[in-house]
Write a protein that holds these residues in place. Structure first.
Motif, PDB file in Angstrom:
ATOM      1  N   ILE A 128       0.848  -1.198   0.000  1.00 19.15           N
ATOM      2  CA  ILE A 128       0.000   0.000   0.000  1.00 19.15           C
ATOM      3  C   ILE A 128       0.883   1.248   0.000  1.00 19.15           C
ATOM      4  O   ILE A 128       0.925   1.989  -0.970  1.00 19.15           O
ATOM      5  N   GLY A 129       1.615   1.471   1.079  1.00 17.97           N
ATOM      6  CA  GLY A 129       2.518   2.620   1.144  1.00 17.97           C
ATOM      7  C   GLY A 129       1.769   3.941   1.124  1.00 17.97           C
ATOM      8  O   GLY A 129       0.536   3.989   1.143  1.00 17.97           O
ATOM      9  N   GLU A 130       2.503   5.030   1.061  1.00 17.43           N
ATOM     10  CA  GLU A 130       1.888   6.358   1.085  1.00 17.43           C
ATOM     11  C   GLU A 130       1.094   6.624  -0.192  1.00 17.43           C
ATOM     12  O   GLU A 130       0.002   7.211  -0.156  1.00 17.43           O
ATOM     13  N   ALA A 131       1.620   6.154  -1.324  1.00 18.69           N
ATOM     14  CA  ALA A 131       0.906   6.364  -2.587  1.00 18.69           C
ATOM     15  C   ALA A 131      -0.426   5.615  -2.590  1.00 18.69           C
ATOM     16  O   ALA A 131      -1.460   6.159  -3.008  1.00 18.69           O
ATOM     17  N   GLY A 132      -0.403   4.372  -2.114  1.00 20.96           N
ATOM     18  CA  GLY A 132      -1.630   3.598  -2.050  1.00 20.96           C
ATOM     19  C   GLY A 132      -2.647   4.198  -1.102  1.00 20.96           C
ATOM     20  O   GLY A 132      -3.852   4.193  -1.376  1.00 20.96           O
ATOM     21  N   GLN A 133      -2.168   4.735   0.014  1.00 17.56           N
ATOM     22  CA  GLN A 133      -3.084   5.378   0.949  1.00 17.56           C
ATOM     23  C   GLN A 133      -3.736   6.593   0.310  1.00 17.56           C
ATOM     24  O   GLN A 133      -4.922   6.865   0.536  1.00 17.56           O
ATOM     25  N   GLN A 134      -2.984   7.310  -0.494  1.00 22.63           N
ATOM     26  CA  GLN A 134      -3.566   8.454  -1.195  1.00 22.63           C
ATOM     27  C   GLN A 134      -4.633   7.986  -2.183  1.00 22.63           C
ATOM     28  O   GLN A 134      -5.670   8.651  -2.331  1.00 22.63           O
ATOM     29  N   TYR A 135      -4.407   6.852  -2.836  1.00 19.72           N
ATOM     30  CA  TYR A 135      -5.435   6.287  -3.715  1.00 19.72           C
ATOM     31  C   TYR A 135      -6.727   6.022  -2.928  1.00 19.72           C
ATOM     32  O   TYR A 135      -7.830   6.322  -3.401  1.00 19.72           O
ATOM     33  N   LEU A 136      -6.581   5.435  -1.735  1.00 21.97           N
ATOM     34  CA  LEU A 136      -7.753   5.145  -0.917  1.00 21.97           C
ATOM     35  C   LEU A 136      -8.488   6.431  -0.544  1.00 21.97           C
ATOM     36  O   LEU A 136      -9.726   6.499  -0.619  1.00 21.97           O
ATOM     37  N   LEU A 137      -7.737   7.436  -0.160  1.00 24.38           N
ATOM     38  CA  LEU A 137      -8.345   8.704   0.245  1.00 24.38           C
ATOM     39  C   LEU A 137      -9.044   9.406  -0.916  1.00 24.38           C
ATOM     40  O   LEU A 137      -9.945  10.228  -0.701  1.00 24.38           O
ATOM     41  N   ASN A 138      -8.637   9.084  -2.137  1.00 18.82           N
ATOM     42  CA  ASN A 138      -9.247   9.694  -3.319  1.00 18.82           C
ATOM     43  C   ASN A 138     -10.374   8.844  -3.903  1.00 18.82           C
ATOM     44  O   ASN A 138     -10.933   9.201  -4.940  1.00 18.82           O
ATOM     45  N   SER A 139     -10.714   7.742  -3.237  1.00 21.31           N
ATOM     46  CA  SER A 139     -11.671   6.784  -3.791  1.00 21.31           C
ATOM     47  C   SER A 139     -13.083   7.013  -3.265  1.00 21.31           C
ATOM     48  O   SER A 139     -13.292   7.548  -2.177  1.00 21.31           O
TER      49      SER A 139
END
Length: 252
Positions: free
Chosen positions: A19-30
């Motif tokens: 996941i990492g920071e980039a993946g967490q940003q994806y989640l927050l934008n979903s």
């Protein structure tokens, strides 16, 4: 850019390379649409909210009853007679105020589903009614929106991830209209942890999809709670399916 509070809140996600920071940003934008806030929708929405999905739209027309409390973990005895979707929205907002929650107190129908599905990145079908599952499936295929559908009764559960852009079968293929309505938890009973396992599995598939990991698209996964056993079966498209078969079929 994640805030300091978000870095701390989601640190367990961020520490994972998957996941990492980039993946967490994806989640927050979903944006995820959850239809049904019962035994499946409760754990699915809780794990998605706690994981930091940016926007959740919740749809359910029902109210909380005493018999729900055995398995529907967002509600308490004080919620009896109150709107499920509103009580769920309030509980999820307390769990994670980062999440933008829209609570829609109405049934999912042919008339309103397209408008609900269109803005979502992903739909979770957590209902317990086959007729509603049909129209959810139809809307997702019409709008090419990925769908994770699940069901549970007794000690058994099942779930399937469907991508309208791929060549596997759809919910209509799995249960053609001619097949008799299967029993559900309202008339056959349900072991509470089973809906927890299946609802949490829906949330996990959603997180995997939203962080750009491969999903077992078109594979029906069934769970036997007595044997603690999972089975996976591929669902091919039915040629005669009015939703995805014949001239409606997509190529992967």
């Amino acid at each position: 850019m994640l805030t300091n509070d978000q870095l701390l809140r989601y640190s367990s996600n961020i520490l994972m390379s998957e996941i990492g920071e980039a993946g967490q940003q994806y989640l927050l934008n979903s944006h995820v649409l959850i239809i049904g806030l019962g035994g499946l929708g409760c754990p699915a929405s809780q794990y998605l909210a706690s994981s930091g999905i940016g926007e959740l739209t919740l749809v359910d027309h029902d109210t909380v009853s005493l018999s729900n409390l055995q398995r529907q973990t967002l509600y308490s005895s004080d919620d009896k007679g109150l709107s499920k979707v509103r009580q769920a929205g309030q509980a999820l907002s307390r769990l994670n105020p980062d999440v933008r929650i829209t609570a829609i107190e109405q049934a999912a129908t042919e008339e309103n589903l397209d408008a609900l599905v269109k803005p979502a990145d992903l739909v979770l079908d957590c209902t317990d009614n086959r007729d509603v599952r049909y129209v959810i499936n139809q809307s997702c295929y019409r709008l090419s929106t990925p769908l994770i559908s699940a069901a549970a009764r007794g000690f058994k559960g099942q779930l399937i991830a469907l991508d309208p852009q791929r060549s596997h079968g759809c919910y209509q293929c799995l249960y053609p209209s001619s097949v008799k309505e299967p029993l559900n938890c309202s008339n056959a009973g349900i072991a509470a942890p089973v809906v927890g396992i299946i609802g949490a599995s829906q949330a996990l598939l959603a997180i995997n999809f939203l962080t750009e990991h491969a999903l077992p698209w078109g594979y029906l996964k069934t769970f036997d709670g007595l044997q603690q056993h999972w089975q996976k079966l591929y669902l091919p498209p039915a040629i005669s399916c009015p939703v995805c078969g014949g001239e409606n079929a997509h190529s992967s």
